[in-house]
Design an enzyme around this catalytic site. Structure first.
Site: not given
Length: 260
Positions: A49, A60
């Site tokens: 990724e 995140d």
């Protein structure tokens, strides 16, 4: 027409448990993207990724937020990233998945983004903040035309009905988020998470699943791989890459951590 590399990976893995890694393009260095990807491929990683840095990454945790900040300061942009990927296209044999927030991709242009992905050998994308209806109406038709996979995430809070709907309207794999919180390394998965993994496994979904968020040692890796096609590691690898400034050394430390 050749099969999309993501589908190919799951078709050909024949029960072998997969390992996918995330890193943020442009961190720790602006020009390091190619080196990281080629090193991970050489070291046996099945899928990568590639994070597109963004100034406000909602899903995140602090490690990946910090990496995005460094990457932006280093001057990483989507245009520059596609240029770096284009240069190594013929050397990369494993699936690359672009991971980024909708704002950046819309600014670049959905059609243009998908075309650039194809030109650079990218097989799919993960857009954490993409509303499912927008995926169906706007993104999926363009992605399908370009044979790209749009990977959707599910969490312990996602209803069974919703999971089945996602399974029905996506192709490639489903990203199972281990918890409803942000990304970040964890020491173990508790009984509730294990039960969630088991429950999703028992649903017999059409798409294979990969489990991510919190995998950093043998316990979390084994648990993820037991209940899914494989595991995705982000924060742990990003931390090691920042500490060592060298993908090979980061991989040595990661494999060591995953054996304990």
């Amino acid at each position: 027409m050749t099969m999309n590399k993501i589908n190919q990976l799951f078709t050909c893995s024949k029960g072998r448990k997969l390992l996918s890694l995330y890193f943020c393009a442009g961190c720790p260095t602006l020009e390091g993207t190619a080196d990281v990807i080629l090193t991970l491929q050489r070291r046996g990683i099945d899928m990568i990724e590639v994070g597109i840095p963004f100034s406000d990454p909602l899903a995140d945790g602090p490690v990946i937020q910090s990496a995005g900040t460094v990457a932006l300061k280093n001057g990483m942009t989507l245009t520059r990233l596609f240029g770096q990927l284009r240069e190594i296209k013929d050397k990369v044999h494993i699936p690359l998945v672009m991971m980024g927030y909708l704002n950046v991709i819309l600014h670049y242009g959905i059609e243009r983004f998908c075309q650039s992905c194809v030109e650079c050998g990218v097989s799919g994308m993960i857009i954490p903040d993409l509303p499912f209806q927008d995926y169906l109406d706007v993104v999926k038709p363009v992605a399908d035309r370009n044979d790209l996979r749009v990977i959707m995430m599910i969490t312990p809070e996602t209803s069974e009905e919703r999971i089945r709907f996602i399974d029905e309207h996506t192709n490639g794999f489903i990203y199972m988020v281990s918890s409803a919180s942000t990304t970040g390394a964890q020491q173990s998965f508790n009984a509730a998470k294990q039960e969630y993994f088991r429950h999703i496994n028992s649903m017999n979904l059409r798409n294979p699943r990969m489990i991510g968020f919190g995998i950093s040692n043998k316990q979390t890796l084994d648990s993820a791989q037991e209940h899914a096609a494989g595991a995705i590691i982000g924060s742990k690898f990003v931390t090691l890459l920042n500490e060592t400034q060298h993908p090979d050394k980061a991989m040595d430390l990661l494999y060591d951590a995953l054996s304990k």
